[in-house]
Design a protein around this motif. Structure first.
Motif, short mmCIF file in Angstrom:
data_model
loop_
_atom_site.label_atom_id
_atom_site.label_comp_id
_atom_site.label_asym_id
_atom_site.label_seq_id
_atom_site.Cartn_x
_atom_site.Cartn_y
_atom_site.Cartn_z
N CYS A 11 0.83 -1.21 0.00
CA CYS A 11 0.00 0.00 0.00
C CYS A 11 0.86 1.26 0.00
O CYS A 11 0.33 2.37 0.03
N THR A 162 -4.63 7.64 5.86
CA THR A 162 -5.45 6.52 5.38
C THR A 162 -5.26 5.34 6.36
O THR A 162 -4.25 5.29 7.08
N CYS A 164 -4.21 2.40 5.89
CA CYS A 164 -2.95 1.68 5.69
C CYS A 164 -1.77 2.48 6.25
O CYS A 164 -0.82 1.91 6.80
N CYS A 187 -11.89 4.57 3.75
CA CYS A 187 -11.10 4.95 2.58
C CYS A 187 -11.50 4.16 1.33
O CYS A 187 -11.42 2.95 1.29
N HIS A 188 -11.90 4.93 0.36
CA HIS A 188 -12.32 4.43 -0.94
C HIS A 188 -11.11 3.91 -1.74
O HIS A 188 -11.19 2.92 -2.44
N GLY A 189 -9.98 4.64 -1.57
CA GLY A 189 -8.77 4.32 -2.33
C GLY A 189 -8.08 5.63 -2.68
O GLY A 189 -8.61 6.70 -2.39
N VAL A 190 -6.92 5.52 -3.30
CA VAL A 190 -6.19 6.74 -3.67
C VAL A 190 -5.74 6.70 -5.13
O VAL A 190 -5.46 5.63 -5.68
N SER A 259 -3.35 -1.93 -4.55
CA SER A 259 -3.67 -2.47 -3.21
C SER A 259 -5.06 -2.06 -2.75
O SER A 259 -5.64 -2.70 -1.87
N CYS A 263 -7.99 -4.23 -0.30
CA CYS A 263 -7.48 -3.52 0.88
C CYS A 263 -7.57 -4.40 2.13
O CYS A 263 -8.63 -4.97 2.42
N PHE A 265 -7.43 -3.39 5.17
CA PHE A 265 -7.75 -2.61 6.37
C PHE A 265 -9.23 -2.28 6.45
O PHE A 265 -9.64 -1.32 7.07
#
Ligand SMILES: Cc1cc2nc3c(=O)[nH]c(=O)nc-3n(C[C@H](O)[C@H](O)[C@H](O)COP(=O)(O)OP(=O)(O)OC[C@H]3O[C@@H](n4cnc5c(N)ncnc54)[C@H](O)[C@@H]3O)c2cc1C
Ligand code: SF4
Ligand code: SF4
Ligand code: SF4
Length: 399
Positions: A11, A162, A164, A187-190, A259, A263, A265
């Motif tokens: 991540c 986030t 992670c 968290c949706h993602g980055v 990742s 995820c 997390f």
């Protein structure tokens, strides 16, 4: 030693680089612009610490607080902070609480060059730059070591990031600290810094102007219309997630970090003290329809419960059951974003022909989208729309 063979298993939290006793790990960007650790094998002494601290390898083993998590919906009492924040503006009152006691806050800001990174602050007023979600993975270089030094100096430290990043920090530190307050997000993602740069270049060209400021979640059209605000030399641009190409890219899951699709997390109970997220339906429950937003908070520890009480002078706080805040499906609290089926093609075209071409082909924003959005926003302020919205609310309440 850490070796990334499957990109979805890293991540990019930097815990391994921070832990390496001979500093032989550097974070290097791949072609998509996401950072991964690279080991200088000449210098590596095979101590194994990098693997020991990796949160992805040990996600389920890291201890959490013993308490059952509790829920709260909150909103800043300061209208300026509320407007500037993404949801209800939970973070600023916490920054104030920490700085007032001589503590240190670590949050995510964006500099004049639009680089999104973690930085350190000891003054409440300086923490204003942390407000607002930046949908780009932040740079964390050197930050974990700084956090450890501040903790060793006995200062109160608040770190937000986030899930992670927070999990990576916890594993790097290796032991609990009474003086540490951890805040993570649902968290949706980055997206990558590279995609963010491509979008800015594209928009500057399109608007024949220089970009001065950017906000990912302006409340210009209300909290419920996620809106990108770009301030150019020649005027302001506002684009909701139906028509703004960056928000559309982000919310369509076509360019998230690998990742983020798997995820590790995604859970209600976290290693953090507070988990914050969008309170989309909090207004309905509280009976306030000003569309300025509320933050949903999962209070993860006794420490967090006590601190939340102390934020009351600055925050409206409504306790709530978690089952009312988290959708039955688990939403983004429990589930990873689904990978867009054309992700690989999007990335290839992005590289070959640029941002505009990739968005045109795979996310097409049509004239009809613009018409719908214009009509929706015009209606939003009209009397008819307010009447319809009121009716809808009454029906929902009856249910
Ligand atoms: C990348 C990302 C994805 C998100 N996905 C979801 C989601 O799917 N569902 C949902 O309900 N909520 C999501 N959120 C959280 C939501 O956008 C709000 O941040 C949250 O509701 C808190 O709002 P607030 O007004 O209390 O925070 P604010 O007062 O606006 O403070 C913002 C906080 O977010 C932190 N932050 C900002 N950008 C980043 C970043 N790039 N990385 C790490 N931390 C950052 C800041 O340090 C600060 O602590 C996401 C946020 C981010 C940054
Ligand atoms: S094994 Fe030890 S020395 Fe080698 S990269 Fe990992 S932490 Fe660094
Ligand atoms: S997840 Fe973090 S600790 Fe694990 S390899 Fe990636 S950057 Fe290193
Ligand atoms: S979705 Fe998971 S892996 Fe991706 S940034 Fe958020 S916490 Fe990290």
């Amino acid at each position: 030693m850490i070796q990334i063979t499957d990109l979805s298993k890293c991540c990019g939290c930097t815990a391994c680089a921070a832990a390496c006793p001979v500093s032989c790990i550097t974070m290097q960007a791949d072609t998509e612009g996401f950072l991964y650790p690279r080991v200088d094998t000449e210098k590596c002494i095979n101590c194994g610490l990098c693997e020991k601290v990796c949160p992805v390898l040990h996600a389920k083993e890291t201890p959490t607080a013993e308490e059952e998590p509790k829920g709260a919906m909150v909103r800043s009492k300061d209208p300026k902070i509320l407007r500037r924040s993404t949801s209800g503006g939970f973070f600023y009152p916490l920054c104030k609480y920490v700085c007032r006691q001589g503590g240190v806050v670590y949050g995510v800001s964006m500099d004049e060059a639009f680089v999104v990174s973690h930085s350190r602050s000891v003054k409440t007023s300086d923490c204003i730059r942390f407000l607002g979600s930046k949908y780009v993975q932040s740079r964390v270089d050197g930050i974990f070591r700084q956090v450890k030094e501040d903790l060793a100096d006995g200062r109160i430290v608040c770190f937000s990031g986030t899930p992670c990043q927070v999990h990576g920090l916890v594993r790097y530190l290796g032991k609990p600290y009474d003086n540490l307050i951890l805040v993570d997000l649902v968290c949706h993602g980055v997206c990558s810094a590279k995609l963010w740069k491509k979008y800015r270049d594209y928009m500057q060209k399109k608007h024949h102007s220089v970009l001065r400021e950017a906000h990912f979640r302006s409340k210009k059209y209300g909290y419920n219309n996620s809106t990108m605000h770009l301030q150019f030399d020649n005027g302001d641009y506002y684009g909701t997630n139906r028509i703004d190409p960056f928000l559309k890219t982000f919310f369509s899951h076509i360019a998230l970090r690998p990742s983020c699709y798997d995820c590790q997390f995604k859970t209600v109970k976290r290693v953090s003290d507070f988990t914050i997220f969008d309170g989309w339906n909090a207004g309905e429950k509280i009976g306030n329809h000003d569309d300025m937003g509320y933050t949903n908070v999962i209070v993860q520890s006794q420490k967090a419960q006590k601190i939340l009480g102390e934020l009351e002078p600055d925050l409206e706080i409504y306790s709530s059951e978690l089952r009312f805040m988290i959708p039955k499906s688990g939403g983004m609290t429990m589930n990873s974003a689904r990978v867009h089926p054309r992700r690989a093609e999007f990335q290839a075209l992005l590289e070959e022909k640029g941002f505009g071409a990739a968005v045109d082909k795979y996310l097409r924003i049509t004239q009809m989208d613009h018409v719908i959005e214009k009509a929706k926003l015009a209606l939003r302020d009209s009397r008819t729309f307010r009447k319809i919205a009121k009716k809808k609310r009454e029906i929902t309440r009856r249910k």
